[in-house]
Enzyme design. Structure first.
Site, PDB file in Angstrom:
ATOM      1  N   HIS A  68       0.817  -1.218   0.000  1.00  0.00           N
ATOM      2  CA  HIS A  68       0.000   0.000   0.000  1.00  0.00           C
ATOM      3  C   HIS A  68       0.848   1.266   0.000  1.00  0.00           C
ATOM      4  O   HIS A  68       0.347   2.354  -0.306  1.00  0.00           O
ATOM      5  CB  HIS A  68      -0.993  -0.005   1.175  1.00  0.00           C
ATOM      6  CG  HIS A  68      -0.393   0.227   2.515  1.00  0.00           C
ATOM      7  ND1 HIS A  68      -0.151  -0.790   3.418  1.00  0.00           N
ATOM      8  CD2 HIS A  68       0.011   1.360   3.122  1.00  0.00           C
ATOM      9  CE1 HIS A  68       0.369  -0.285   4.525  1.00  0.00           C
ATOM     10  NE2 HIS A  68       0.472   1.008   4.370  1.00  0.00           N
ATOM     11  N   ASP A 116      -0.324  -7.791   1.418  1.00  0.00           N
ATOM     12  CA  ASP A 116       0.222  -6.425   1.447  1.00  0.00           C
ATOM     13  C   ASP A 116       1.750  -6.478   1.483  1.00  0.00           C
ATOM     14  O   ASP A 116       2.374  -6.259   2.523  1.00  0.00           O
ATOM     15  CB  ASP A 116      -0.342  -5.690   2.666  1.00  0.00           C
ATOM     16  CG  ASP A 116      -0.029  -4.201   2.654  1.00  0.00           C
ATOM     17  OD1 ASP A 116       0.434  -3.692   1.615  1.00  0.00           O
ATOM     18  OD2 ASP A 116      -0.248  -3.552   3.694  1.00  0.00           O
ATOM     19  N   SER A 210       4.407   1.988   8.243  1.00  0.00           N
ATOM     20  CA  SER A 210       4.066   0.963   7.258  1.00  0.00           C
ATOM     21  C   SER A 210       5.308   0.483   6.528  1.00  0.00           C
ATOM     22  O   SER A 210       6.175   1.272   6.151  1.00  0.00           O
ATOM     23  CB  SER A 210       3.084   1.529   6.234  1.00  0.00           C
ATOM     24  OG  SER A 210       1.794   1.604   6.753  1.00  0.00           O
ATOM     25  N   GLY A 211       5.345  -0.830   6.277  1.00  0.00           N
ATOM     26  CA  GLY A 211       6.432  -1.397   5.511  1.00  0.00           C
ATOM     27  C   GLY A 211       7.632  -1.816   6.320  1.00  0.00           C
ATOM     28  O   GLY A 211       8.501  -2.533   5.819  1.00  0.00           O
TER      29      GLY A 211
END
Length: 266
Positions: A68, A116, A210-211
């Site tokens: 994302h 994801d 995120s990530g």
């Protein structure tokens, strides 16, 4: 940057944008040499904007992150910064490398944050040294048990109100039973996701983390994926062991591709 929308806390949101670890502590500088900071520039018909995510180096030419982070409308350009502690200072340890290609998992579902995961190909190999190193991945279908203590690092928000810091922070979190997340997240999938949280509801990754990797027993077992706004207990991470075969296949393809190439999410 993912805007902090004025919506109900019941909505599930990916942890993207310029955020900071909540309830954690500043890490010893350069003690997490696998960490990557993703600067993401998006240009579309409405203009140009920037967002930021975490990631981690798994091979001198490859970084793993959350799909994302780069799944945006328009032209997307990504630069990876390795060897950073204070991301807003040009530290001598930093290596800034352009991303020339990426591959999002073919079954990625943005609406449910399913699969994801994205693999990014760097334009040049990172220089491996004391400040920049790779991290190991688990074997296929290797699982971490509920109760295992893990760490998550990132340059994300330090509070729900959006307080910011420029230095890398880390939080310790515990792997939870899958049932805990299945009860809270309608589309939680135990095979490809990990349920992680803090019983005291005081610690979590948040916007901007995120990530980044969930590190358990010195391996990257998860990728920060999504959670609920204003609820700090459960967070959902992409389970890396489920995708190891796909990751290895993409790495082999990266090795065969000629550079430079245009970024791709195909």
């Amino acid at each position: 940057m993912l805007l902090l929308l004025l919506i109900s806390s019941a909505f599930v949101l990916p942890w993207a944008g310029a955020g900071r670890i909540i309830g954690g502590k500043v890490v010893v500088p350069h003690s997490r040499p696998y960490m990557a900071y993703l600067k993401i520039r998006v240009t579309n018909e409405t203009g140009t904007f920037h967002s930021y995510c975490g990631g981690f180096l798994i091979r001198p030419d490859a970084v793993l992150s959350a799909a994302h982070c780069v799944d945006k409308e328009g032209r997307v350009e990504v630069t990876v910064i390795l060897g950073a502690h204070n991301i807003h200072v040009r530290e001598r340890s930093q290596q800034r490398i352009r991303v020339v290609r990426w591959v999002i998992h073919p079954n990625y579902d943005h609406d449910g944050n399913i699969n994801d995961i994205v693999l990014l190909k760097l334009e040049t190999n990172a220089g491996i040294n004391e400040d920049v190193q790779t991290i190991s991945l688990p074997s296929r279908n290797e699982r971490v048990r509920a109760g295992t203590e893990c760490e998550v690092a990132g340059w994300g928000q330090t509070s729900l109100e959006g307080r910011r810091t420029d230095v890398l922070r880390e939080v310790e979190l515990k792997v939870q039973n899958d049932e805990s997340c299945q009860n809270e997240f309608r589309r939680y999938q135990r095979r490809s996701m990990i349920c992680v949280g803090d019983e005291n509801r005081a610690k979590t990754p948040y916007n901007g983390d995120s990530g980044g990797p969930l590190v358990c027993n010195q391996k990257a077992h998860g990728i920060v994926s999504y959670g609920k706004r204003h609820r700090l207990f459960h967070g959902v991470f992409t389970r890396i062991s489920y995708f190891v075969r796909w990751i290895r296949r993409q790495l082999r393809r990266f090795a065969l591709q000629e550079l430079p190439a245009s970024p791709s999410s195909q």
